[in-house]
Design a protein around this motif. Structure first.
Motif, PDB file in Angstrom:
ATOM      1  N   ALA A 100      49.725  32.056  28.771  1.00  0.00           N
ATOM      2  CA  ALA A 100      49.078  30.748  28.666  1.00  0.00           C
ATOM      3  C   ALA A 100      48.954  30.340  27.206  1.00  0.00           C
ATOM      4  CB  ALA A 100      47.708  30.780  29.333  1.00  0.00           C
ATOM      5  N   LYS A 101      48.928  31.333  26.334  1.00  0.00           N
ATOM      6  CA  LYS A 101      48.887  31.038  24.901  1.00  0.00           C
ATOM      7  C   LYS A 101      50.093  30.186  24.519  1.00  0.00           C
ATOM      8  CE  LYS A 101      46.647  34.084  21.729  1.00  0.00           C
ATOM      9  NZ  LYS A 101      46.460  35.440  21.245  1.00  0.00           N
ATOM     10  N   ASN A 175      35.790  30.735  27.964  1.00  0.00           N
ATOM     11  CA  ASN A 175      35.813  31.816  26.999  1.00  0.00           C
ATOM     12  C   ASN A 175      35.391  31.162  25.685  1.00  0.00           C
ATOM     13  OD1 ASN A 175      36.367  33.865  25.223  1.00  0.00           O
ATOM     14  ND2 ASN A 175      38.575  33.944  25.610  1.00  0.00           N
ATOM     15  N   ASP A 204      42.058  24.249  30.532  1.00  0.00           N
ATOM     16  CA  ASP A 204      42.488  25.649  30.538  1.00  0.00           C
ATOM     17  C   ASP A 204      41.705  26.370  31.638  1.00  0.00           C
ATOM     18  OD1 ASP A 204      42.962  28.319  30.044  1.00  0.00           O
ATOM     19  OD2 ASP A 204      42.612  28.213  27.888  1.00  0.00           O
ATOM     20  N   TYR A 207      40.609  31.413  33.689  1.00  0.00           N
ATOM     21  CA  TYR A 207      39.577  32.262  34.319  1.00  0.00           C
ATOM     22  C   TYR A 207      39.193  31.758  35.714  1.00  0.00           C
ATOM     23  CZ  TYR A 207      39.251  34.486  29.798  1.00  0.00           C
ATOM     24  OH  TYR A 207      39.565  35.174  28.647  1.00  0.00           O
ATOM     25  N   SER A 236      47.259  36.468  33.540  1.00  0.00           N
ATOM     26  CA  SER A 236      46.606  37.522  32.752  1.00  0.00           C
ATOM     27  C   SER A 236      45.259  37.969  33.313  1.00  0.00           C
ATOM     28  CB  SER A 236      46.388  37.051  31.314  1.00  0.00           C
ATOM     29  OG  SER A 236      47.604  37.073  30.616  1.00  0.00           O
ATOM     30  N   LYS A 237      44.398  37.011  33.615  1.00  0.00           N
ATOM     31  CA  LYS A 237      43.008  37.376  33.906  1.00  0.00           C
ATOM     32  C   LYS A 237      42.796  37.660  35.393  1.00  0.00           C
ATOM     33  CE  LYS A 237      42.606  36.197  29.582  1.00  0.00           C
ATOM     34  NZ  LYS A 237      42.250  36.983  28.428  1.00  0.00           N
ATOM     35  N   ARG A 245      52.682  38.877  30.226  1.00  0.00           N
ATOM     36  CA  ARG A 245      52.876  37.627  29.493  1.00  0.00           C
ATOM     37  C   ARG A 245      53.471  36.525  30.373  1.00  0.00           C
ATOM     38  NH1 ARG A 245      49.752  37.321  27.559  1.00  0.00           N
ATOM     39  NH2 ARG A 245      50.240  35.939  25.839  1.00  0.00           N
TER      40      ARG A 245
HETATM   41  N1  PMP Z   1      43.027  30.677  27.328  1.00  0.00           N
HETATM   42  C1  PMP Z   1      41.915  31.420  27.242  1.00  0.00           C
HETATM   43  C2  PMP Z   1      40.600  30.721  27.354  1.00  0.00           C
HETATM   44  C3  PMP Z   1      41.985  32.802  27.061  1.00  0.00           C
HETATM   45  O1  PMP Z   1      40.877  33.532  26.982  1.00  0.00           O
HETATM   46  C4  PMP Z   1      43.253  33.413  26.962  1.00  0.00           C
HETATM   47  C5  PMP Z   1      43.310  34.904  26.767  1.00  0.00           C
HETATM   48  N2  PMP Z   1      44.078  35.338  25.755  1.00  0.00           N
HETATM   49  C6  PMP Z   1      44.384  32.585  27.053  1.00  0.00           C
HETATM   50  C7  PMP Z   1      44.240  31.232  27.230  1.00  0.00           C
HETATM   51  C8  PMP Z   1      45.781  33.122  26.919  1.00  0.00           C
HETATM   52  O2  PMP Z   1      46.104  33.976  27.941  1.00  0.00           O
HETATM   53  P1  PMP Z   1      47.555  34.628  28.092  1.00  0.00           P
HETATM   54  O3  PMP Z   1      48.370  34.217  26.918  1.00  0.00           O
HETATM   55  O4  PMP Z   1      47.326  36.083  28.166  1.00  0.00           O
HETATM   56  O5  PMP Z   1      48.101  34.083  29.368  1.00  0.00           O
END
Ligand code: PMP
Ligand code: GLU
Length: 397
Positions: A100-101, A175, A204, A207, A236-237, A245
């Motif tokens: 997601a980053k 977060n 976003d 979560y 991820s979560k 990834r």
């Molecule tokens: N958004 C939030 C609020 C996050 O806490 C995270 C955790 N790194 C991400 C995006 C990105 O997640 P990821 O790249 O692991 O999918």
């Protein structure tokens, strides 16, 4: 001497990753550090998802993938958005990325010109501000504090809008605060943004599944703004798949196409095996996800109970994610006779060196009066960590 690009001077290192690295280094030196700094589920990826990945290798999914992701995965995401979230994105409006980053930076790079403003409610996830800067935009912070459950009012958000505002980005569950926006609250925010048709809303929802108050709500469900909402999510979560990834967006078609163009020059399509595993995960029973969320809920209760026993912390009750974000400003100015605590970073270092617990300072989340604890670890470790912190803080007078 090597001269780096000036772009590097405008951004800071990710503090969550920095603290996680520091605690790994101390652990490697033999120190018994409990790491509550990194936001990462401590659970293994569920076995059936691992098996799907192994099968993908055997089935020959070893080639480059389409830049936007396999069609069947995008179809599954489109269906998931509709069924779970009341969101209507066609597969053409979905882009799968390497976390997601990457999804978020793709979107920001696709929409921001130099000097465009992005409204970010604080406390915010560390990377939003830096990603906006990488895209040469300007973060505009809207502050809220623990007494507001860290949620800005609609009036505060509206006051931040200028002729340069291009986007608004927020996370719910949030977060680092664990705050969750209700449907009513999202409706009020959406109604306000209805008056500003140029502004893109980036929601976003990574979560989504770690929510202790019932159904997750998406701002893109409201018809009057849905055409300019980008919804970010990922594996991820909710599926304990941080290392795989895989993130994705549903977006207006123009933005999805722009992300495809950018990603095609940066990284190409996401890892083939992670995509097959994600497809399988999205199509299978959510039981393991629900069990993990229940475990986080129990731990939330434990951590809040234990933190309430420490004097001088001001807490909200997080309703989702796996973080607690207390206001620790009552410790500023105190000393144990050797070390004086002037700010949240001093307090984190004091706790790291005197309690062997790693947490993250709130300054990089836009809230320098706070610190963040991630409670994505076992009950035993949480109990031990908070007891150590309590002891260490007792020496600060
Ligand atoms: N958004 C939030 C609020 C996050 O806490 C995270 C955790 N790194 C991400 C995006 C990105 O997640 P990821 O790249 O692991 O999918
Ligand atoms: N999102 C997690 C956190 O906030 C992972 C670390 C990161 O990617 O910054 O700790």
């Amino acid at each position: 001497m090597i001269k780096l690009a000036s772009r590097l001077n405008t951004i800071v290192e990710s503090n969550t990753l920095r603290m996680a690295k520091l605690s790994r280094e101390l652990q490697a030196q033999g120190k018994d550090v409990i790491n509550l700094s990194l936001g990462e589920p401590d659970f293994q990826t569920p076995q059936h998802i691992k098996d799907a990945a192994k099968k993908a290798i055997d089935d020959g999914y070893t080639f480059y993938t389409p830049v936007v992701g396999y069609l069947d995965l995008r179809q599954a995401i489109s269906k998931k958005f509709e069924i779970d979230n009341g969101l209507y994105y066609t597969p053409e409006q979905i882009v799968v990325s390497t976390g997601a980053k990457q999804s978020i930076i793709n979107v920001l790079l696709s929409i921001l010109n130099v000097g465009d403003e992005v409204i970010i409610p604080t406390p915010f996830w560390v990377s939003y501000s830096e990603m906006v800067k990488i895209a040469e935009g300007v973060p505009v912070y809207v502050h809220s504090n623990v007494t507001q459950d860290y949620k800005p009012t609609v009036a505060q958000l509206e006051a931040a809008i200028t002729s340069k505002t291009k986007a608004f980005i927020f996370s719910s569950p949030c977060n680092p605060t664990g705050s969750v926006f209700s449907k009513e609250e999202l409706f009020e925010i959406a109604k306000m943004f209805e008056k500003y048709p140029e502004i893109i809303i980036i929601a976003d929802e990574i979560y989504e599944h770690i929510n202790f108050i019932g159904k997750h709500e998406s701002i893109g469900q409201f018809n009057f703004i849905k055409d300019r909402v980008v919804t970010v999510n990922g594996m991820s979560k909710g599926f304990a798949m941080t290392g795989w990834r895989l993130g994705y967006i549903g977006a207006p078609k123009e933005i999805a196409q722009a992300c495809e163009k950018l990603q095609g020059q940066f990284t190409s399509g996401t890892n083939s095996i992670a995509q097959r595993a994600a497809l399988f995960a999205l199509q299978s029973d959510l039981k393991p996800t629900i069990e993990m969320a229940n475990a986080f809920h129990r731990r939330r209760d434990l951590v809040i109970k234990l933190l309430k026993e420490i004097e001088g912390l001001k807490l909200n009750i997080p309703e989702g994610a796996f973080y607690v974000f207390p206001d620790v400003s009552s410790y500023f100015g105190k000393s144990d006779g050797t070390t004086t605590i002037n700010n949240c970073e001093d307090l984190c270092m004091y706790i790291l060196h005197n309690a062997n617990v790693s947490i993250v300072g709130g300054d990089s989340f836009g809230a320098p009066e706070c610190v963040r604890f991630s409670y994505a670890t076992s009950d035993e470790k949480l109990t031990e960590a908070i007891s150590r912190i309590k002891n260490a803080l007792q020496h600060l007078k």
